[in-house]
Design a protein around this motif. Structure first.
Motif, PDB file in Angstrom:
ATOM      1  N   SER A  13       0.812  -1.216   0.000  1.00 17.85           N
ATOM      2  CA  SER A  13       0.000   0.000   0.000  1.00 17.85           C
ATOM      3  C   SER A  13       0.844   1.264   0.000  1.00 17.85           C
ATOM      4  O   SER A  13       0.792   2.049   0.935  1.00 17.85           O
ATOM      5  N   GLN A  15       1.873   5.074  -0.901  1.00 20.68           N
ATOM      6  CA  GLN A  15       1.083   6.275  -1.141  1.00 20.68           C
ATOM      7  C   GLN A  15       1.993   7.348  -1.709  1.00 20.68           C
ATOM      8  O   GLN A  15       3.067   7.594  -1.180  1.00 20.68           O
ATOM      9  N   THR A  17       1.734  11.353  -2.703  1.00 23.75           N
ATOM     10  CA  THR A  17       0.820  12.474  -2.559  1.00 23.75           C
ATOM     11  C   THR A  17       1.609  13.761  -2.456  1.00 23.75           C
ATOM     12  O   THR A  17       2.790  13.745  -2.137  1.00 23.75           O
ATOM     13  N   GLU A  31      -6.035   9.185   7.249  1.00 29.61           N
ATOM     14  CA  GLU A  31      -5.372   8.115   6.512  1.00 29.61           C
ATOM     15  C   GLU A  31      -3.939   8.457   6.131  1.00 29.61           C
ATOM     16  O   GLU A  31      -3.198   7.572   5.671  1.00 29.61           O
ATOM     17  N   GLU A  32      -3.523   9.695   6.307  1.00 25.99           N
ATOM     18  CA  GLU A  32      -2.152  10.067   5.962  1.00 25.99           C
ATOM     19  C   GLU A  32      -1.180   9.941   7.132  1.00 25.99           C
ATOM     20  O   GLU A  32      -0.060  10.436   7.073  1.00 25.99           O
ATOM     21  N   ARG A 570      -5.403   4.227   0.142  1.00 25.55           N
ATOM     22  CA  ARG A 570      -5.289   5.300   1.135  1.00 25.55           C
ATOM     23  C   ARG A 570      -4.203   4.939   2.140  1.00 25.55           C
ATOM     24  O   ARG A 570      -4.239   3.890   2.764  1.00 25.55           O
ATOM     25  N   GLY A 571      -3.239   5.795   2.329  1.00 22.20           N
ATOM     26  CA  GLY A 571      -2.282   5.621   3.407  1.00 22.20           C
ATOM     27  C   GLY A 571      -1.317   4.477   3.207  1.00 22.20           C
ATOM     28  O   GLY A 571      -1.054   4.023   2.095  1.00 22.20           O
ATOM     29  N   TYR A 575      -5.014   1.367   9.576  1.00 25.69           N
ATOM     30  CA  TYR A 575      -6.425   1.637   9.339  1.00 25.69           C
ATOM     31  C   TYR A 575      -7.140   2.106  10.596  1.00 25.69           C
ATOM     32  O   TYR A 575      -6.875   1.637  11.707  1.00 25.69           O
ATOM     33  N   HIS A 584     -13.990   7.820   0.996  1.00 28.58           N
ATOM     34  CA  HIS A 584     -13.002   6.873   1.521  1.00 28.58           C
ATOM     35  C   HIS A 584     -12.013   7.547   2.484  1.00 28.58           C
ATOM     36  O   HIS A 584     -10.912   7.022   2.712  1.00 28.58           O
ATOM     37  N   ALA A 585     -12.394   8.682   3.038  1.00 26.96           N
ATOM     38  CA  ALA A 585     -11.603   9.290   4.107  1.00 26.96           C
ATOM     39  C   ALA A 585     -11.817   8.486   5.385  1.00 26.96           C
ATOM     40  O   ALA A 585     -12.934   8.057   5.689  1.00 26.96           O
TER      41      ALA A 585
END
Length: 611
Positions: A13, A15, A17, A31-32, A570-571, A575, A584-585
């Motif tokens: 996963s 990310q 950004t 999620e960040e 995300r992220g 979780y 999906h935030a």
């Protein structure tokens, strides 16, 4: 051109950004954040290089950094490039050491972060280590270190003792340590401002060493730097021994590592989550403190640990749980050192994205939930099924608990969702059935005294009959949340794992849950919840597991794949409790144990691993 991270950093996963992702009020999306831990505390590191949450020395201590709940005034430890940049983040494979790659127009550098441990286990102090490595070109960083004032109840200050920068924050005494190439531009009672420029092949290491009302050792910064990689090896050694070689192993390992962070090593307690007051709906009032150990969460986590061969963690957590039960009337939750949870007290800070109230403490300690009976006996039953043994004192405690369940199952309770209105919640009755069924099985296996077996068998049958008569609605084609209600409860999916009678009714209930509570890839907890919260992530994975156990493998796998695809976008694999089904935030406290253990159970069931 940017080069890929080394192979040991690969994860499922990643990310990428923009670094400037804070909203107008200064908050990052939940999620960040990635989580760092050492078996005692957990720090949350944001995608912009800011550690915005860390309670020292323990997860349920007051926060040293709390920008998560107060963007302007909160404590933080920020390391970020001084010009615009993009970010790629990954956990190292099989590890809770986090790597963030910053790319600017002048170069690229990697921030490696760890709450350090040692070869002998957890260090006797808290050690937060952050290393910047130059990958290409030249990157200049600014450093902003400030400590929480805890809603103006303390007044942190800094001082120098010899060559050392010392900080005092309430009961916490700590050191700010760094390599010589980090330049201090300002140090006063508001904090420390510093800069460092990293060229290709260079590195800088910064660290905080802290303790609570205790003497502090001053480790050489080189030793702290070395412990980052030593900690990484310890994580990888642990995760490599977990028992799962089937599909979705990377996802299972990542969730196991998140659960490991929540295990409080001094006692074996398992925290529900690492944070307090992250909202279940932005701007809403459902903001709870989850930094405590729930009987339910402990039980579910122990089963997840047992299922993947994490024997030491399972044994430590079960011992903690059984000792609590032996101390008197069981409570819903405890502090991490086994004491009563303090009642909630509001804290005068703005709250995440101005969501109030912000609270420390929890009301659940004063509730009664029948679910604890089922949770305890299911956990012990699973422990024994793995070939382990219950001691005589624990067996006696469990026998008394089964009697209590037989006495109290007809009463109303707060239910699995800890609702304010006591009701005859269907899931609570199923949990009582589950408890007595497992107690009978433990007697038959010689693990518990048989004195009251006949009584437990009679009451188990009465509970099943009562549920069938009062809780089923043929009109709705589902078990109701409680008799006479018009609500559906997603937690009833767990009854399939518990082997509750009536698979046809349970299958129909799953269909009703999907139809009424499903939203995209995810599910709400119960009818009407959409008005006040996001989808509860664990519910989706409970449904996945239930459908797989009922032989609906294709539907289960499709649901799982859709949910994990959304989460992996995300992220970095940490979780939260809930998710906004449209954006999906993430919502709610993080990392959330129930979410991660439900993922583990779903994967294990989908791949045919024995319950």
């Amino acid at each position: 051109m940017p080069q890929p991270l080394p192979e040991h950093c690969v994860t499922t996963s990643p990310q990428q950004t923009c670094g400037a992702t804070r909203d107008a009020d200064g908050y990052l999306p939940i999620e960040e954040y990635g989580a760092l831990g050492d078996g005692r505390g957990i720090a949350l590191s944001g995608s912009d290089g800011s550690i915005d949450w860390w309670c020292v020395p323990n997860m349920d201590s007051p926060p040293l950094f709390d920008r998560l709940l107060s963007a302007d005034e909160g404590g933080r430890f920020e390391i970020t490039p001084d010009i615009p940049h993009t970010v790629t983040r990954r956990y190292r494979e099989g590890s809770n050491v986090l790597e963030t790659v910053f790319t600017t127009e002048t170069g690229r550098a990697t921030l490696v972060e760890s709450l350090n441990s040692n070869t002998a286990g957890r260090l006797p102090w808290a050690e937060l280590a952050r290393r910047i490595e130059g990958v290409e070109g030249r990157v200049a960083f600014t450093i902003d270190l400030r400590f929480s004032r805890q809603a103006d109840t303390i007044n942190p200050y800094l001082s120098r003792r010899g060559r050392h920068d010392i900080f005092h924050a309430g009961h916490v005494l700590g050191l700010f340590l760094r390599t010589d190439n980090v330049r201090i531009d300002r140090m006063d009672d508001t904090g420390i401002a510093a800069t460092v420029t990293i060229n290709t092949g260079e590195r800088a290491t910064l660290a905080i060493v802290a303790g609570e009302d205790e003497p502090l050792i001053v480790p050489p910064i080189a030793d702290i730097d070395a412990r980052i990689d030593r900690s990484d090896k310890e994580w990888r050694d642990w995760s490599s021994l977990l028992h799962h070689d089937g599909a979705w192993r990377p996802e299972l390992i990542r969730s196991a590592l998140a659960l490991k962070l929540l295990l409080y090593s001094p006692t074996g307690a398992i925290a529900a989550a690492a944070t307090s007051s992250l909202p279940e709906k932005i701007g809403g009032p459902k903001n709870w403190d989850y930094r405590y150990a729930w009987i339910r969460d402990a039980g579910y986590t122990i089963k997840a640990f047992l299922r993947i061969g994490a024997w030491g963690e399972a044994k430590a957590a079960l011992t903690w749980l059984l000792k609590r039960l032996g101390e008197g009337q069981p409570q819903v939750c405890y502090t991490l050192d086994g004491k009563e949870v303090p009642p909630p007290a509001e804290v005068d800070v703005p709250g995440y994205r101005n969501s109030k109230p912000v609270v420390m403490g929890n009301l659940a300690g004063d509730q009664h939930q029948h679910g604890i009976y089922g949770d305890i006996f299911e956990t012990v039953g699973r422990f024994v099924a793995c070939g382990n043994i219950i001691d005589s004192q624990s067996a006696e405690t469990l026998s008394h608990l089964a009697d209590e369940c037989a006495d109290r199952w007809r009463l109303k309770d707060a239910g699995i969702w800890e609702l304010e209105e006591p009701q005859h919640y269907t899931m609570s009755k199923i949990s009582c059935w589950q408890a007595l069924q497992r107690a009978i099985e433990l007697v038959d296996e010689g693990q518990m005294p048989s004195t009251c077996r006949d009584r437990w068998e009679r009451e188990r049958t009465r509970i099943a009959d009562w549920i069938g008569e009062h809780c089923w609605s043929e009109k709705r084609g589902a078990y109701l949340m409680y008799p006479g209600a018009d609500q559906i409860d997603a937690s009833i999916a767990l009854a399939v794992r518990f082997k509750f009678d009536g698979q046809d009714r349970l299958a129909r209930t799953l269909d009703a849950i999907d139809k009424e509570l499903g939203r995209g890839a995810f599910h709400y907890r119960y009818t009407g919840a959409a008005k006040e919260e996001g989808c509860f992530l664990a519910c989706t994975f409970w449904l996945v597991e239930a459908r797989a156990l009922l032989g609906q493998h294709d539907r289960a796998e499709a649901t799982f794949t859709a949910a994990m695809t959304a989460l992996d976008a995300r992220g970095v694999g940490t979780y939260a409790e809930m998710i906004d089904p449209d954006t999906h935030a993430f919502l709610g406290n993080t990392p959330q144990g129930l979410t991660h253990l439900a993922i583990i159970q779903a994967i294990a069931t989908l791949t045919g691993r024995e319950l």
